[in-house]
Structure formats: C-alpha cells, structure tokens
Motif scaffolding. Structure first.
Motif, mmCIF file in Angstrom:
data_model
loop_
_atom_site.group_PDB
_atom_site.id
_atom_site.type_symbol
_atom_site.label_atom_id
_atom_site.label_comp_id
_atom_site.label_asym_id
_atom_site.label_seq_id
_atom_site.Cartn_x
_atom_site.Cartn_y
_atom_site.Cartn_z
ATOM 1 N N GLN A 120 0.837 -1.194 0.000
ATOM 2 C CA GLN A 120 0.000 0.000 0.000
ATOM 3 C C GLN A 120 0.875 1.248 0.000
ATOM 4 N N LYS A 121 0.302 2.336 -0.475
ATOM 5 C CA LYS A 121 1.013 3.596 -0.468
ATOM 6 C C LYS A 121 1.172 4.077 0.970
ATOM 7 N N PRO A 122 2.380 4.539 1.357
ATOM 8 C CA PRO A 122 2.572 4.990 2.734
ATOM 9 C C PRO A 122 1.619 6.131 3.099
ATOM 10 N N LEU A 123 1.166 6.123 4.342
ATOM 11 C CA LEU A 123 0.345 7.208 4.877
ATOM 12 C C LEU A 123 1.264 8.151 5.639
ATOM 13 N N LYS A 124 1.168 9.429 5.359
ATOM 14 C CA LYS A 124 2.064 10.394 5.996
ATOM 15 C C LYS A 124 1.292 11.390 6.838
ATOM 16 N N ASP A 125 1.988 11.946 7.814
ATOM 17 C CA ASP A 125 1.413 12.944 8.717
ATOM 18 C C ASP A 125 0.124 12.442 9.377
ATOM 19 N N VAL A 126 0.181 11.215 9.885
ATOM 20 C CA VAL A 126 -0.948 10.662 10.641
ATOM 21 C C VAL A 126 -0.728 11.007 12.110
ATOM 22 N N LEU A 127 -1.679 11.697 12.703
ATOM 23 C CA LEU A 127 -1.531 12.123 14.093
ATOM 24 C C LEU A 127 -1.577 10.913 15.022
ATOM 25 N N GLY B 250 -7.460 20.046 29.130
ATOM 26 C CA GLY B 250 -6.226 20.750 28.788
ATOM 27 C C GLY B 250 -5.413 19.986 27.761
ATOM 28 N N TRP B 251 -4.635 20.722 26.980
ATOM 29 C CA TRP B 251 -3.756 20.081 26.004
ATOM 30 C C TRP B 251 -2.596 21.008 25.699
ATOM 31 N N MET B 252 -1.390 20.540 25.973
ATOM 32 C CA MET B 252 -0.205 21.269 25.541
ATOM 33 C C MET B 252 0.338 20.572 24.306
ATOM 34 N N LEU B 253 0.346 21.270 23.196
ATOM 35 C CA LEU B 253 0.818 20.720 21.932
ATOM 36 C C LEU B 253 2.239 21.222 21.701
ATOM 37 N N HIS B 254 3.217 20.348 21.952
ATOM 38 C CA HIS B 254 4.619 20.707 21.753
ATOM 39 C C HIS B 254 5.021 20.274 20.345
ATOM 40 N N ILE B 255 5.120 21.235 19.450
ATOM 41 C CA ILE B 255 5.311 20.949 18.028
ATOM 42 C C ILE B 255 6.523 21.682 17.473
ATOM 43 N N GLY B 256 6.939 21.247 16.291
ATOM 44 C CA GLY B 256 8.053 21.887 15.614
ATOM 45 C C GLY B 256 7.578 22.817 14.511
ATOM 46 N N ASN B 257 8.527 23.207 13.690
ATOM 47 C CA ASN B 257 8.227 24.192 12.642
ATOM 48 C C ASN B 257 7.550 23.597 11.413
ATOM 49 N N ASP B 258 7.325 22.289 11.405
ATOM 50 C CA ASP B 258 6.745 21.630 10.239
ATOM 51 C C ASP B 258 5.386 20.998 10.545
ATOM 52 N N PHE B 259 4.782 21.366 11.678
ATOM 53 C CA PHE B 259 3.511 20.759 12.046
ATOM 54 C C PHE B 259 2.427 21.257 11.101
ATOM 55 N N PRO B 260 1.718 20.348 10.418
ATOM 56 C CA PRO B 260 0.760 20.776 9.387
ATOM 57 C C PRO B 260 -0.359 21.652 9.959
ATOM 58 N N ARG B 261 -0.621 22.748 9.264
ATOM 59 C CA ARG B 261 -1.668 23.661 9.715
ATOM 60 C C ARG B 261 -3.032 22.978 9.695
ATOM 61 N N SER B 262 -3.241 22.056 8.748
ATOM 62 C CA SER B 262 -4.538 21.385 8.653
ATOM 63 C C SER B 262 -4.826 20.559 9.906
ATOM 64 N N ILE B 263 -3.786 19.889 10.451
ATOM 65 C CA ILE B 263 -3.978 19.095 11.664
ATOM 66 C C ILE B 263 -4.205 20.020 12.847
#
Length: 345
Positions: free
Chosen positions: A24-31, A55-68
């Motif tokens: 199968q085709k790889p799935l990318k950016d799956v949360l 509460g939720w602290m989302l510790h993310i980097g500079n490439d975290f998709p805006r859609s997610i």
C-alpha cells in the motif's frame, strides 16, 4: 482552596507518523502518540462546553501541518501551543509486517519534543484534576515530584490524580523493582497485560491466563499503589478487555466494547488497535471524575478505546445540529449500549 479549572491533561507525546503497510502507499502525517490518543479518549466524553475543561499542551516543531492544527483546535479544548521554530515536530515510522495491523515495528525518526512540567508554569494546565503520563519508572518519580512542587507554589492546589502508563521499552524483568517503587508515587498504575507479564519474566502469549494476570496485579497492590496505598491498578488487555483492582476492589474483568455486540457486528469496524490503550485511559479518567467508581469508569474506557480502533489515526468528528458525532456515532449512546450489555450502569 481554589476550584480546579481543568479536568484532564496528558503529558504524553504527540507524534506525526508515517505508516507503511505492505503493498500500500505509505500514509504520511498521521496524528498519533500517547498524548494525542489519551486526549482523544477524554474529549469523547467532554462535550462542549465541557470540552474547555480538557487541557492540552501541543509541543510541536516548525513543520507541524496547519490542517492538523486546525482540526485539533476544532475540538474546543484548552489548547496551549508550544512551538519550536528551529526544530522539526516529533515524527515516527510505523511499519506493519502484514495487512492485519498486528505485528509492527516503530521508531522515532526525529528527536522527541517532550512536554516538560516547567512549561506548565503560568498556565491553567497546572490546575488539572488528573494527569496522564507515559514514561519509564526511573523518570516518573522525578516528573511527578516536579509537577507537585510546581502546584504547591500556586495557592496550595490539592493533589491531582496521577495516571501512569509505563513506557513499553522499560517493561522488562530487571525493572520490576523500579516499577513497584514508582507505583507508590502514582494513583493509577496501568500497563497492558503483555507488559505486566513481561515484567514478571513471562513470554508473550496469545492465550490469556486471567488468574496469572490477577496474581501479578496483586503483587503491586500488596506492595502498595499510590499515597496511603489507596491507588488503582488498571490492566488493559486488548481484545480481552480490561482488569480493574484496588485494595478495596475485588479483581473485576470487563469485556471490550466490540465483544459485547451481536455476532457479526464486531469485526467489520475494528481496523487498527494503535492508540486504543491510551484512549482507554483518557476516557477512564473522565468517567472516574464523574462517577468516583473505578469499575464504572472502565465502561467509559472501553467505549473510548472503541473509537480509536475504527480507523488508522484519529476518528472523524462532525456536528449534526446539537449532536456531536464521532465516526457517525453519538458517544453517549454507545456508552449506554455498553453499560446495558455489561450491567455496569
């Protein structure tokens, strides 16, 4: 004593997975990640406006998709974004060995952006009633101590409920004593049944020996879980359900949600077990806060886990008028169905 403003916060990770399935085709950016799934489990039962108590602290980097990020913001939680402008987000590679979503291999492909307790200072996230951790026995004692110290600096907040899910790689016989010691520091100790057996030197087996799992759980209860030995042990056992026990609770088994459905309506919606155990704990926490009953709360856990099973990644949320649906289902209706079928109403 100030009122708590938040009900639940997971200090587990949020991971962007690349998932590879044979042919199968790889799935990318799956949360994914323990923090994301535990938060999902809690959110399922905290309908708006109660969702803001999550509460939720989302510790993310500079490439975290805006859609997610947009999707997570739509959950209506108290979301705090901790963004690293010079680092990538935590990413993992999940490779399944066949198409059954069974045997798999996982590894991180970027450095893990963990949540540090110090980052909670000055935010409402430090006032939660319940915290969820996934960590090693060596780290959990230090982290809980740091959290409690920070809370003591802020108007003498009472002790929260601490749920500890031991990190899978740390579950080995040489860490049994460390786990027994660490269990004193938390209120809920929750390995899965295979991890618990592994702690005692047992090889993984497809056949569940309930008496043996209960005996392993009893070792922890006899040594003392939680302050005053009033803690709870939750053994998550996948397709076998879960086991709940405490000093004042006889060992109690509950089935998974899909095993309570009429024959032929179970397997079609069970797709991928990833994250189900984490979702169980987030949902259990909300159930426990609402009922004060560890066994009744496990009904919430079983139903929360069922939504994680039905797809790869997160379930789909949508609103139909005043009703919130996840994968087209009213969560509270599913809870009622489960409670009726098991008798734990």
């Amino acid at each position: 004593m100030p009122e708590h403003s938040l009900s639940f916060l997971s200090l587990g990770s949020v991971v962007l997975d690349e998932i590879r399935i044979p042919n199968q085709k790889p799935l990318k950016d799956v949360l994914g990640g323990s923090g994301a799934y535990a938060t999902l489990g809690a959110r399922l039962f905290l309908l708006p406006p109660l969702s803001h108590s999550l509460g939720w602290m989302l510790h993310i980097g500079n490439d975290f998709p805006r859609s997610i990020r947009n999707s997570l913001e739509s959950w209506g939680t108290t979301l705090v974004i901790d963004r690293e402008s010079d680092k990538p987000s935590t990413r993992g590679l999940l490779e399944y060995r066949d198409i059954t979503f069974g045997p798999k291999d996982f590894r991180y492909i970027t450095p893990v952006l963990a949540i540090q307790e110090s980052r909670l200072k000055g935010t409402s996230l430090l006032t939660a009633k319940t915290y969820h951790y996934l960590d090693s026995p060596q780290n959990i004692k230090r982290r809980v101590s740091t959290l409690l110290s920070l809370r003591n600096e802020t108007d003498s907040l009472e002790r929260p409920l601490i749920i500890w899910e031991p990190a899978p790689l740390s579950i080995k016989p040489e860490n049994l004593q460390a786990c027994l010691n660490a269990a004193h520091e938390v209120d809920v100790f929750s390995p899965n049944h295979l991890e618990l057996a592994g702690l005692f030197g047992e090889s993984p087996s497809a056949t569940l020996d309930k008496e043996k799992i209960e005996s392993f759980m009893q070792v922890f209860l006899n040594r003392g879980v939680g302050p005053g030995e009033k803690g709870i042990v939750l053994i998550r056992a996948g397709e076998h359900g879960c086991l709940v026990g405490a000093r004042n609770i006889a060992p109690t088994w509950l089935p998974p949600f899909y095993n309570t459905r009429p024959e032929g309506k179970q397997s079609a919606r069970v797709v991928d077990p990833t994250g189900a155990g984490n979702a169980f704990l987030g949902a259990w926490a909300v159930g426990y806060l609402g009922t004060g009953d560890a066994v009744k709360a496990a009904c919430y856990g079983a139903v929360g886990a069922s939504f994680a099973l039905e797809q790869v990644g997160m379930p789909e949320k949508r609103d139909e008028g005043d009703i919130e649906l996840w994968n087209g289902v009213d969560v509270l209706s599913r809870l009622h169905e489960y409670q009726e079928s098991t008798g734990f109403v």
